[in-house]
Design a protein around this motif. Structure first.
Motif, short mmCIF file in Angstrom:
data_model
loop_
_atom_site.label_atom_id
_atom_site.label_comp_id
_atom_site.label_asym_id
_atom_site.label_seq_id
_atom_site.Cartn_x
_atom_site.Cartn_y
_atom_site.Cartn_z
N LYS A 51 0.74 -1.06 0.11
CA LYS A 51 -0.05 0.05 -0.01
C LYS A 51 0.88 1.11 -0.01
N SER A 52 1.80 1.20 0.88
CA SER A 52 2.75 2.49 1.06
C SER A 52 3.58 2.64 -0.23
N THR A 53 4.01 1.60 -0.67
CA THR A 53 4.86 1.75 -1.83
C THR A 53 4.06 2.14 -2.99
N PHE A 96 1.57 11.38 6.45
CA PHE A 96 2.64 10.25 6.39
C PHE A 96 2.00 9.35 7.69
N GLN A 97 2.33 8.32 7.69
CA GLN A 97 1.99 7.15 8.67
C GLN A 97 2.65 7.74 9.92
N PHE A 98 4.01 7.96 10.00
CA PHE A 98 4.70 8.91 11.17
C PHE A 98 4.81 10.01 10.75
N CYS A 167 -2.96 10.00 1.89
CA CYS A 167 -2.81 9.89 3.35
C CYS A 167 -2.49 8.31 3.89
N ASP A 168 -1.32 8.20 4.33
CA ASP A 168 -0.91 6.80 4.64
C ASP A 168 -1.18 6.40 6.43
N GLU A 169 -2.05 5.57 6.63
CA GLU A 169 -2.61 5.29 7.91
C GLU A 169 -2.65 6.54 8.88
N PRO A 170 -3.63 7.37 8.48
CA PRO A 170 -3.55 8.68 9.00
C PRO A 170 -3.93 8.53 10.56
MG LIG Z 1 2.62 1.18 4.93
#
Ligand SMILES: [Mg+2]
Ligand SMILES: Nc1ncnc2c1ncn2[C@@H]1O[C@H](COP(=O)(O)OP(=O)(O)OP(=O)(O)O)[C@@H](O)[C@H]1O
Lengths: 238, 787
Positions: A51-53, A96-98, A167-170
């Protein structure tokens, strides 16, 4: 869903391989995906499914190894670094996720760092008000909770009025109340500004607020489901 | 202010410890450059100004006696600009309140006015009034040594006649910038003075009415000095001329030029080493500081900042550090140059020290520092921006993924968990670990460079005064004296042993090189004067042939067996061919040696002496001195203890002050580098260390992960630093060999220990400073943000 709506992202046969020493990791094995203007898409999938990729490639943070990726009429696979920089600067908002805030800058300055280089931004104050942080503007990231940091990150992403919001795992690090609050902000942006939005999550419930839900597995798109009735984030329960 | 600039200031403030440390490295490198170049410039400039404004002569000739009528014929020599004839006489002085006799030189002034050449710079008082034979001008250092002022009185014995003199003025002369007695190496302002008086009075005392015994010549632009000297020699030979010399053989000028040569070498070698090391460290340090910001670079890129914006951002950061360091370096450099020039002013007497900070030098320094720093920055920034932001946002992967041999071995399993982490960290980041070690080693090398001369100088003086100059007293006679004088000396009170020597001024010529010195004739196996080989073992004089100081043999390009042309500058003044029998090693001075009777034979004289060396009982010294000064033949008495003290003072003042400053800089660099390494290691590890705490390692175990790694790197760096420092010291030593003295290349264990101790001290201080941070290590906040 209205299939004639303008296509914003077009991905065909996208592949991405990471080389770690002698080991090759196929993060994406031929992804096909189309995103339309103004829609809100939720991406689900097991950890490591790519997913992130995929999101990074759509956002111009990384190059695909093969296949085709277009943003409107721009080729993101063959785009050079300058073109990708321009693309990110003017079209993309990231969460970002972090949270990836800059620790030496206050909340307001973290937003300003984006608004200062954008074409038609909101003021950092407005952007922070949008996420309900108008009274924490002069705090440093280390003085904010995780949820507050994530909201700063969202304010930073939307302040430039981007065409697409990625949005990556917001909500990954947030409790459900705060998570819902963050999702509401994302939905408002999507609705009111018509920003094409993609949200990665592990939480299948969030799919209920999406126009479409894309499932990834093992570097491929496993399924794409239309969601005829979009729920508002307040109606979500987890 | 733009947010990105605000980030710049905040980063500067946050990294202030590291920023200060890097600025210190720059400042130290630049200070050494400014110090050596500015000191050199100050001396050169002061010399040139004094020579120019006071008409320092180009050619100098002494003779027995020539009629004044010869002067126009000398002026007619092609290339000669001006001629100043004068009278020059040795003098013995009695200074009220000073027990020991004082030697001196008295020179004539044209009646009541300044000479055309070698004019005096009057500090106080005035020239002797016209027509007065009892007034003198005295040299300033001599006046200071005895607290003499215009109006004070002196007694002088000129040519055996007692003269009572009144001081009319105190002056400096370009001829005596370095004021030493004949055959001395170092000034003794109490026991040797220079005086000037009207020519009439001096001519009467010396029986030189209407005549002169010394002449100064200045040259026209473009004149060939050698041709003028040859013509002068030809015209002066019938009048007892002993050979005209150019400036390079004029005593004061020669010593001054030697000093300038030495400084010139230092001004190249030291800044090259210091600035080179500083540049390297700067490059590495800036690179590492930027690398800790890799994730921020990625975030900025993700937002659409151009690479050039990011490069500019970090370039500005670097630029600010460089400018701060450079300013500090210039400040420290000019301040210490002034201090050092003050030290030189004690030995080299100028009317004033002229200072100048050359802008080219500052620009050069700035360019080197900025270049090195920006290169380090640029490489690190380029590395960070060349990655796709998605990847740069993750911490960098280690260089290699293998279990190290140590980890796999049985020994490895015995290591504690934290120690295994250290081994893994070092073996997976070998390049980074090596660079850290190299940085520490280089600064340890600078420490060694800055300190080795302290011990080496002791070694030099020990050789000179334990093995070479073994006598207590050194007598010189006014004229060659028959051997039976020794018998008389033996009967004097307190004299335990006497050895005579013959000393003949010569010019040694070999192919295109020549050198003025003396041949010392002495016993085949001298007991009071050591001749040493390269291993400091005594050498015996062969029955014939010359021994030369190795340094002089090298300069002349002669090997044992070669024939050297010897122009004798005394007595029959013939030119002879003498074979070189061998060389000797001696740290101070250069000379030629011969068996005394062989030298007498060369001079076609009986067994004559120029002086004697004495061993004496200390308690009889006062009585002995009284008796010696009564002997008319005794021209000078040298006390070897005094000479040793003077030499120690001189080296302490000049060489060691310089080295002390360098040592301070080397120490600052060492601390800066070690501290920076520690800080960066901490920054890179903070999350990892916090995680280890979360996983249940104790505080001391976690501390050990960081401190143990630093300790290991430091211990490995120490021997490497010794090697590097030995090379630095050797380079400097090679460059610093000169006529006056040659510091032997010895690095004592104490020097190595000092360098190691300096590095360890820096490491301990750094650990203490980092320890505060380790104690505050906050698991929660270190894990909260991703940066
Ligand atoms: Mg990810
Ligand atoms: N820089 C990298 N080097 C090596 N492998 C990588 C790198 N980035 C991602 N991968 C690998 O690629 C695969 C896909 O990773 P990706 O981050 O896209 O997963 P994800 O679906 O976002 O997972 P999660 O839900 O855990 O965030 C994973 O197997 C991951 O290990």
């Amino acid at each position: 869903m209205d299939e004639k709506r303008e296509v914003v992202f077009l991905a065909r046969g996208v592949t991405k391989t990471y080389l770690m020493g002698e080991v090759r990791i196929q993060a994406l094995r031929g992804v096909d995906l189309t995103l339309h203007a103004g829609e809100l898409v939720v991406m689900l999938g097991a950890s490591g499914s790519g997913k992130s990729t995929l999101l990074n490639i759509l956002g111009g943070l990384d190059h695909a190894d093969g296949g085709e990726v277009r943003y409107r009429d721009q080729d993101l696979v063959r785009a050079d670094d300058r073109a990708l920089t321009r693309y990110r600067r003017h079209h993309v908002g990231f969460v970002f996720q972090f949270y990836n805030l800059i620790s030496s800058l206050t909340a307001r300055e973290n937003v300003a760092i984006v608004t200062e280089i954008a074409r038609d931004p909101m003021s950092p104050e407005d952007a922070l008000a949008l996420v309900g942080l108008e009274d924490r503007m002069d705090h440093f990231p280390a003085q904010l909770s995780g949820g507050e940091q994530q909201r700063v990150a969202i304010a930073r992403a939307v302040a430039k009025r981007p065409d697409v919001l990625l949005c990556d795992e917001p909500t990954g690090a947030l409790d459900s109340r705060t998570g819902i609050r963050v999702l509401r902000v994302i939905q408002d942006i999507n609705r009111e500004l018509g920003t094409t939005t993609a949200v990665i999550t592990h939480n299948a419930v969030i799919g209920e607020m999406a126009d479409r839900v894309v499932r990834l597995a093992d570097g491929r798109v496993q399924s794409v489901e239309d969601n005829p009735i979009r729920k508002s984030p307040d109606q979500l329960v987890w | 202010m733009r947010a990105i600039h605000r980030k710049l200031w905040r980063d500067l403030a946050r990294l202030k410890g590291q920023v200060a440390a890097i600025a210190v490295v720059i400042a130290a490198g630049i200070m050494v450059l400014i110090l050596s170049v500015t000191t050199l410039d100050a001396l050169t400039l002061s010399k040139d100004r004094f020579y120019d404004s006071h008409q320092f002569a180009d050619v100098f000739a002494d003779l027995r006696r020539a009629p004044e009528g010869l002067a126009p014929r000398l002026e007619a020599i092609p290339g000669v600009n001006r001629v100043q004839t004068r009278i020059k006489a040795p003098v013995r002085l009695e200074v009220p309140g000073f027990q020991e006799p004082v030697r001196g030189m008295i020179l004539s002034l044209p009646d009541g006015r300044q000479p055309d050449l070698n004019r005096l710079y009057l500090r106080r008082g005035g020239l002797p009034e016209s027509g007065r034979a009892d007034q003198v001008v005295i040299s300033e250092p001599f006046a200071q040594a005895h607290d003499l002022h215009p109006g004070d009185r002196l007694t002088a014995i000129i040519n055996g006649r007692l003269e009572r003199l009144i001081i009319s003025g105190v002056a400096l002369s370009p001829e005596f910038i370095y004021q030493v007695g004949p055959a001395d190496l170092l000034p003794d302002y109490q026991r040797y003075g220079v005086l000037w008086m009207n020519r009439r009075g001096l001519a009467q005392a010396m029986d030189l009415d209407g005549a002169f015994n010394s002449v100064l010549v200045s040259l026209r632009a473009g004149a060939i000095e050698a041709a003028v000297i040859e013509a002068l020699d030809l015209r002066l030979a019938p009048y007892g001329g002993i050979g005209a010399v150019g400036r390079e053989d004029q005593v004061s000028h020669r010593f001054l030029s030697e000093e300038l040569d030495q400084l010139r070498v230092m001004a190249v070698v030291l800044p090259t080493i210091f600035l080179g090391v500083a540049a390297f460290l700067l490059n590495v340090l800036m690179g590492r500081v930027i690398r800790t910001q890799r994730q921020q670079v990625a975030i900025l890129k993700a937002f659409g900042y151009h690479d050039r914006d990011i490069a500019l951002h970090f370039g500005l950061l670097t630029g600010l550090i460089v400018v701060t360091g450079t300013l500090l370096g210039i400040l420290l450099g000019s301040w210490s140059a002034e201090a050092l020039a003050g030290v030189y002013a004690e030995y080299y007497r100028f009317p004033e020290m002229s200072f100048r900070l050359r802008p080219q030098v500052i620009l050069l320094a700035l360019a080197v520092a900025a270049g090195a720093a920006l290169l380090g920055t640029w490489r690190a920034v380029r590395q960070a921006v060349s990655l796709p932001p998605a990847q740069a946002m993750r911490p960098p992967a280690p260089e290699r993924f293998r279990h190290s041999l140590l980890e796999r071995s049985a020994l490895g399993r015995l290591l504690s968990q934290p120690t295994r982490i250290i081994v893994r960290n070092l073996s997976r980041h070998r390049f980074k670990a090596f660079m850290s070690m190299l940085g520490i080693a280089l600064s340890g090398g600078l420490l060694l460079l800055g300190s080795y001369q302290f011990n080496a100088v002791d070694h030099l003086l020990d050789i000179q005064y334990r093995l070479v100059m073994k006598m207590d007293l050194h007598l010189s006679f006014t004229d060659p004296t028959p051997e039976r004088a020794l018998a008389e000396l033996r009967t004097l009170p307190g004299v335990q042993y006497v050895e005579g020597y013959r000393s003949v001024p010569v010019r040694l010529v070999h192919e295109r090189r020549d050198y003025r010195t003396v041949i010392q004739g002495m016993e085949a196996r001298p007991r009071l004067r050591g001749l040493l080989d390269a291993d400091y073992r005594p050498v015996h004089l062969p029955p014939e042939g010359l021994l030369l100081t190795g340094y002089l043999a090298e300069y002349l390009g002669v090997r044992p067996g070669d024939r050297i042309t010897v122009e004798v500058l005394e007595g029959h003044r013939r030119t002879l061919q003498v074979p070189l029998a061998g060389t000797v090693d001696e740290p101070i001075g250069v000379s030629a040696y011969m068996e005394r009777r062989a030298l007498n034979g060369l001079m076609r004289e009986g067994p004559a002496l120029s002086g004697a060396w004495l061993m004496v009982a200390e308690y009889e010294q006062d009585r002995l001195f009284e008796r010696l000064w009564e002997m008319p033949r005794v021209a000078g008495i040298g006390m070897i203890d005094d000479a040793e003290r003077q030499f120690r003072d001189y080296i302490q003042d000049t060489v060691l002050v310089m080295m002390g400053i360098l040592l301070l800089m080397a120490g600052s660099i060492t601390f800066a580098v070690v501290y920076n390494n520690a800080r960066i290691a901490f920054a890179e590890r903070e999350r990892e260390l916090a995680t280890l705490r979360v996983l249940g390692l104790s505080r001391s175990e976690v501390n050990w992960v960081l401190i143990g790694e630093m300790a290991l790197l430091t211990l490995l760096a120490i021997p490497l630093g010794w090697a590097v420092g030995t090379v630095f010291a050797w380079l400097l030593n090679q460059a610093l060999s000169m006529d006056l003295f040659r510091i032997p290349f010895v690095i004592t264990p104490a020097t190595y220990a000092f360098s190691a101790a300096g590095v360890l001290l820096a490491a301990v201080l750094s650990v203490l400073l980092i320890g505060r941070r380790l104690a505050r290590l906050d698991m929660v906040s270190a894990l909260k943000s991703n940066e």
